[in-house]
Design a protein around this motif. Structure first.
Motif, short mmCIF file in Angstrom:
data_model
loop_
_atom_site.label_atom_id
_atom_site.label_comp_id
_atom_site.label_asym_id
_atom_site.label_seq_id
_atom_site.Cartn_x
_atom_site.Cartn_y
_atom_site.Cartn_z
N THR A 130 5.71 63.24 17.43
CA THR A 130 4.96 64.73 17.70
C THR A 130 5.67 65.94 16.29
O THR A 130 7.32 66.39 16.93
CB THR A 130 5.65 65.32 19.31
N SER A 131 4.66 66.77 15.46
CA SER A 131 5.37 68.11 15.42
C SER A 131 4.45 69.32 14.94
O SER A 131 3.26 68.82 15.07
CB SER A 131 6.11 67.18 13.52
N VAL A 132 5.00 70.37 14.43
CA VAL A 132 3.93 71.08 14.66
C VAL A 132 4.80 71.83 13.09
O VAL A 132 5.67 71.72 12.50
CB VAL A 132 4.55 72.24 15.82
N THR A 133 3.87 72.54 12.58
CA THR A 133 4.41 73.62 11.66
C THR A 133 4.66 75.01 11.79
O THR A 133 4.15 75.55 12.91
CB THR A 133 2.90 74.11 10.72
N LYS A 134 5.73 75.41 11.53
CA LYS A 134 6.17 76.39 11.71
C LYS A 134 6.78 77.50 10.12
O LYS A 134 7.01 76.90 9.81
CB LYS A 134 7.17 76.80 12.37
N GLU A 135 6.75 78.99 10.58
CA GLU A 135 6.87 79.48 9.50
C GLU A 135 8.80 79.83 9.33
O GLU A 135 8.93 80.45 10.30
CB GLU A 135 6.40 80.36 9.29
N ILE A 136 9.67 79.55 8.67
CA ILE A 136 10.88 80.05 8.26
C ILE A 136 10.77 80.63 7.33
O ILE A 136 11.16 80.04 5.87
CB ILE A 136 11.60 78.62 8.09
N GLY B 60 9.54 82.44 4.71
CA GLY B 60 7.92 82.18 4.45
C GLY B 60 7.84 81.30 4.03
O GLY B 60 6.67 80.97 2.91
N LYS B 61 8.72 80.49 3.93
CA LYS B 61 7.98 78.72 3.46
C LYS B 61 6.99 78.49 5.44
O LYS B 61 7.74 78.33 6.70
CB LYS B 61 9.11 77.56 3.70
N GLY C 201 21.22 80.05 7.71
CA GLY C 201 20.52 79.29 8.05
C GLY C 201 19.84 78.30 9.23
O GLY C 201 19.18 77.50 9.51
N VAL C 202 20.71 77.53 9.72
CA VAL C 202 21.28 76.43 11.04
C VAL C 202 20.37 77.44 11.55
O VAL C 202 19.66 76.66 12.53
CB VAL C 202 22.06 76.18 11.18
N VAL C 203 20.82 78.77 12.05
CA VAL C 203 20.46 79.55 13.76
C VAL C 203 18.63 79.61 13.46
O VAL C 203 18.34 79.65 14.15
CB VAL C 203 21.50 80.73 13.20
N THR C 204 18.38 79.57 11.59
CA THR C 204 17.07 80.53 11.78
C THR C 204 16.35 79.56 12.07
O THR C 204 15.37 79.59 12.59
CB THR C 204 16.43 80.65 10.42
N ARG C 205 16.25 77.96 11.76
CA ARG C 205 15.87 76.56 11.86
C ARG C 205 16.02 76.57 13.59
O ARG C 205 15.22 76.07 14.30
CB ARG C 205 15.90 75.84 11.08
#
Length: 809
Positions: A197-203, A205-206, A769-773
């Motif tokens: 189970t996966s979804v697409t997210k903007e992180i 700008g990607k 970067g870890v916090v954003t993800r």
């Protein structure tokens, strides 16, 4: 230590710390998260688990004690309904899915009239009486309720969000679970989880693909008689003496979500359990998949170099402040330094304790010497009290001698009275009169009742009741005999019916064989006649075909002529007559009879006969027949007994017996008057003896008291001596504690190097970067709240419980 516990509850430490400490140190923290008490209502649990085949049982209950996931469920809004879903996955031994059961609980906290629900379940079972719904479009159901909660369940065929594969190894080599049964050696069981189970997210700008962050918690209950030396790759082990509970955890897809490579930190995505086994067998295992672990983190409180969960602290206005992770890592490092220093101090303290233990040994030795002397003194006191008690005993014995004749006189008179009563009882019994056992206190009432009962009608009624009771006592035996007779008849009829059916089938089969043989013989004769009309014999025809002199066209014409002759009524009649004749031969009849006997003796036919007999015997008609025949046999036995000589002679003797009983009672009344006067006389003698008895009791109590003091002192002395004997073990134990504290100090240093410092190194890296993800991953976690469907205006939660099949012979 409080600093470490606080940090373990904070956001990033909760996720990353679990993987760093997966070697065994941090597993208890994850298990502890799942062991918190939840807020689910008991009635809900009962409804949710109703009729879930294959999930309940002692093993499942024992495992779930260690794997309770009710803690930390989402808060239920009072303004809208909340759907709590549990998905039960019944799996094979290697993880293959056999059945998926979905159990839903809709909490109607807002008390709405008509709750709209969406579910992909094709058919559902309502688990609470009185509930109903109306179907709408798009898998919509509108529940007809006012303020009650709703419980239902159903089966579904749908891809699971996480697939589980279970592999088995024996002494390092792959093996199937079926081959593993009964084997011995070093066994390894590996649980691998594939996140589907996966979804697409903007992180930043990607567009990034993120997996739903499931926490997988696998529990295995292992019998200590089968398994030993148990280990788990990332988890916790609990041993209660007879069983070992292993709970392992994994986060499939989380390392990809956070962008953390294995060289920086290995976040586990599998669980591996190893153990030495003897005669391998294993019960069911349970795996729980849930997003609720990460749902406890508030993504709104994550920022740059700081993050928090609510355990971080409060600001001046009472609001929660985010956690400065960099500062907290320093705090954690300082705390570890304190622990290392503390473990060294512990070792120094244990050395001091060992030195002082020698002084303790000297003091206990002196205490033991004094206890022995005190024990001897109390023994001497007890001996003196014994002599006083003996003297009073002699005095009491002398006084008792005065009373002994009275007692003998009372006893003798009583025995004479009881002998008279026994003789009277025997006379009544010999006369056929049954009465309760007569005693001195009840004989008068008993005999008066006998005199009243000895009239003609009373005697007859008593005899009838006695006979009826005796016969009714044998009703079960009479019924068994009636049942046996009925069953014998039923077996005979069923056997005859089955044999007739078997005979018909066997005869038909044999006739088919005979008819086939006769048809072949007749065809040979027809072929010979057709060939004769062509001027050749069968031998010439076969030789011509073999030599190629007769072409296929000629062969087809000959065969066609034969087929045409075979279809004629004359040939058909001939075949039928010959078949009938063959069927009447002794050989064929013997063949048929042998086949019938063989079929009747077969286990299949015997099972059919037994089944039909059992079915017939269980029918209401047969039971009614048995009841009827049993009642008839009971009535017959009563009538025959009442008409017998024994009963009739007793009826005639009843009148004469009444006069004898009256005379018997008068004789006993006279002796009773004498007996009562004697008791009055001996009672006065007894009172004189009572005073001496009280004095004797006092001396006896004194002796008991001194004995208790002596026994208590003896126990105290023995306890002190036991303490003295145990001191070497105490010194040995303190020595081991000193050695263990040294090992603890070394272990804390290793933990700091391999665990805490790795966590500090990760935080000192690309934390932003870890916090954003992490924030994006938490959003994905909270968005996944259902599996089988949910209404748009409804919040919910879901967990998956995988149960694998037992591996037993």
């Amino acid at each position: 230590m409080n600093t470490i516990n606080t940090m373990a509850n904070k956001t990033l430490a909760l996720i990353i710390g679990a993987s760093i400490l997966s070697a065994g140190v941090g597993a208890s923290a994850v298990a502890a998260y799942y062991s918190k008490s939840g807020s689910s209502e008991p009635v809900a649990e009962e409804q949710m688990n109703a009729d879930i085949s294959g999930v309940s049982g002692d093993t499942s209950s024992d495992l779930m004690k260690y794997m309770d996931t009710t803690a930390g469920t989402r808060a239920v809004s009072p303004e809208s309904a909340f759907k709590e879903e549990t998905v039960y996955v019944i799996a094979g031994r290697e993880g293959s899915v056999k059945k998926i059961i979905v159990s839903d609980w809709i909490r109607n906290t807002a008390g709405k009239t008509g709750v709209e629900d969406v579910s992909e379940l094709p058919d559902i079972s309502i688990l609470k009486d009185g509930e109903s719904f109306t179907m709408g479009g798009g898998n919509t159901r509108v529940w007809d309720t006012t303020n009650d909660d709703i419980y239902y369940q159903g089966n579904i065929e749908k891809e699971l969000p996480v697939d589980m594969k279970v592999s088995y190894f024996l002494d390092g080599s792959p093996i199937t679970p079926e081959e593993l049964i009964g084997k011995s050696g070093r066994v390894t069981i590996r649980y691998e989880y594939k996140n589907n189970t996966s979804v697409t997210k903007e992180i930043d700008g990607k567009q990034e693909t993120l997996y739903v962050p499931f926490t997988m918690l696998t529990g295995v209950l292992m019998d200590n008689a089968v398994f030993s030396n148990v280990s788990v790759s990332n988890g916790k082990i609990v041993n209660d003496g007879s069983r070992t509970v292993v709970v392992g955890f994994a986060f499939p897809g989380l390392s990809e979500d956070l962008g953390i490579t294995p060289d920086k930190m290995a976040i586990p995505d599998y669980v591996e359990i190893s153990a030495d086994c003897v005669n391998f067998s294993l019960g069911m295992t349970v795996t729980i998949a849930s997003t609720e672990l990460l749902n406890q983190i508030d993504p709104d409180k994550l920022s740059g170099g700081a993050l928090g969960t609510g355990a971080a602290g409060s600001g001046a206005d009472g609001s929660e402040e985010p956690l400065d992770l960099n500062a907290s890592m320093k705090e954690l490092t300082d705390a570890m330094d304190q622990l290392i220093d503390g473990s060294s101090d512990l070792y120094d303290g244990m050395c001091t304790l060992l030195t002082k233990s020698e002084e303790l040994v000297d003091g206990v030795n002196k205490l033991a010497d004094g206890a022995v002397k005190l024990k001897n003194g109390t023994a001497a006191v007890d001996d003196g009290a014994g002599k006083v008690d003996k003297g009073m005993g002699d005095l009491y014995a002398g006084m008792s001698e005065l009373d002994s004749h009275s007692a003998e006189l009372n006893d003798g008179a009583k025995k004479v009275f009881e002998s008279l009563l026994a003789t009277a009882q025997e006379q009544l019994t010999a006369a056929g009169i049954s009465v309760p056992k007569m005693t001195i206190s009840n004989y008068s009432e008993v005999l008066n009742n006998v005199i009243k009962s000895l009239d003609d009608s009373a005697v007859y009624q008593q005899a009838l009741e006695t006979v009826t009771s005796a016969v009714e006592g044998k009703r079960d035996y009479i019924r068994s005999q009636v049942t046996a007779a009925v069953q014998s008849e039923v077996e005979s009829q069923v056997t005859s019916a089955v044999k007739a059916e078997v005979s018909g089938k066997v005869t038909a089969a044999v006739r088919q064989q005979v008819e086939t043989a006769v048809t072949a013989s007749v065809r040979e004769s027809v072929l010979a006649k057709v060939l004769e009309s062509q001027g050749m014999t069968k031998e010439q025809y076969e030789q011509g075909i073999a030599a190629g002199a007769i072409d296929s066209s000629t062969q087809q014409k000959i065969e066609g002529a034969v087929d045409q002759q075979m279809k004629t009524s004359e040939v058909a009649s001939l075949i039928s007559q010959n078949t009938d004749a063959q069927m009447e031969t002794a050989q064929v009849k013997n063949q048929i009879n042998a086949a019938i006997d063989q079929q009747m003796a077969s286990s299949d036919v015997q099972k059919i006969i037994s089944s039909k007999v059992s079915e017939t015997m269980a029918s209401s008609d047969i039971k009614a027949l048995i009841d009827k025949n049993t009642d008839a046999q009971v009535e017959k036995a009563i009538s025959e007994t009442m008409a017998g000589d024994e009963v009739q002679s007793k009826l005639k003797a009843a009148s004469a017996g009444a006069q004898k009983v009256i005379a018997l009672k008068a004789s006993l009344d006279g002796y009773n008057a004498f007996y009562l006067g004697l008791l009055d006389y001996t009672g006065g003698v007894r009172k004189v003896l009572a005073g001496a008895g009280e004095l004797k009791k006092g001396t006896s109590d004194l002796k008991k008291g001194t004995k208790q003091v002596k026994d208590g002192m003896a126990e105290l002395c023995d306890g002190i001596l036991t303490l003295k004997d145990g001191l070497p073990a105490l010194v040995e134990g303190v020595t081991k504690l000193r050695d263990g504290s040294m090992q603890l100090s070394d272990g804390m240093k290793e933990f700091n190097e391999k665990g805490i410092q790795k966590l500090v190194e990760l935080v000192d890296g690309d934390l932003a970067g870890v916090v954003t993800r992490l924030r994006a991953t938490l959003e994905v976690s909270k968005e996944y709240c259902n599996y089988a469907g949910i209404a748009d205006d409804m919040d919910g939660s879901v967990k998956f419980i995988y149960k694998t099949e037992e591996i037993e012979g």
